[in-house]
Design an enzyme around this catalytic site. Structure first.
Site, short mmCIF file in Angstrom:
data_model
loop_
_atom_site.label_atom_id
_atom_site.label_comp_id
_atom_site.label_asym_id
_atom_site.label_seq_id
_atom_site.Cartn_x
_atom_site.Cartn_y
_atom_site.Cartn_z
N VAL A 25 -22.08 63.88 -22.68
CA VAL A 25 -20.61 63.52 -22.69
C VAL A 25 -20.73 62.66 -21.68
CG1 VAL A 25 -18.28 64.13 -22.21
CG2 VAL A 25 -19.95 65.85 -23.65
N ASP A 26 -20.40 61.23 -22.11
CA ASP A 26 -20.35 60.08 -21.14
C ASP A 26 -18.95 59.29 -21.24
OD1 ASP A 26 -20.68 57.85 -19.50
OD2 ASP A 26 -22.68 57.38 -20.54
N THR A 27 -17.96 59.56 -20.59
CA THR A 27 -16.80 59.18 -20.61
C THR A 27 -16.76 57.54 -20.06
OG1 THR A 27 -16.17 59.92 -18.36
CG2 THR A 27 -15.44 61.21 -20.28
#
Length: 156
Positions: A25-27
């Site tokens: 998960v890479d915001t």
């Protein structure tokens, strides 16, 4: 799906066109990226018109020629046209995270800093229960409004 920030990276699974992928998960990523070694050979891809910034030097960057159906970690329906390049793991970017309804929350403390200092001086240990054996309540008691319109708790 939920993940607390810790030493472990926030990784979750997604199903794209019926195939399961695991990704970080890479915001901070605008778009989702699939690792080239995980991209199925029979799925069409094309040379990307734009490069990728922020992941180091990617020599070959591709993009799916099709918009693909995707199911998020809790079966959220979404679509994605991922970038494809040589990276060690897949990245789920904001293009998917928004469709999945992802949120970043930082809960406010239950007690003020002053009350926390007072409780600590009185021997309270965070996460332990109140009382001599530390086996009492661990969460605050919530006030409940009396809906019967009489007695204590009735809002005037």
């Amino acid at each position: 799906w939920a993940s607390q920030v810790s030493e472990n990276r926030p990784v979750c699974k997604a199903i794209i066109q019926g195939k399961q992928f695991e990704g970080l998960v890479d915001t901070g990523a605008d778009v989702s990226i699939i690792a080239l070694n995980q991209w199925p050979k029979n799925w069409p891809k094309q040379k990307a018109v734009t490069g990728l910034v922020g992941i180091g030097t990617a020599s070959e960057v591709y993009q799916s020629t099709e918009i693909l159906h995707c199911l998020g970690p809790d079966n959220q329906e979404s679509t994605v046209q991922p970038m494809i390049t040589s990276i060690p793991l897949n990245l789920w970017g904001r293009d998917l995270l928004q469709q999945w309804g992802a949120e970043i929350t930082m809960p406010a403390p239950l007690y003020s800093p002053t009350s926390q200092k007072i409780m600590t001086k009185m021997g309270y240990i965070p996460g332990k229960g109140l009382g001599k054996n530390e086996d009492g309540i661990k969460i605050p008691v919530e006030a409940k409004i009396n809906q019967k319109r009489e007695g204590i708790g009735y809002p005037f």
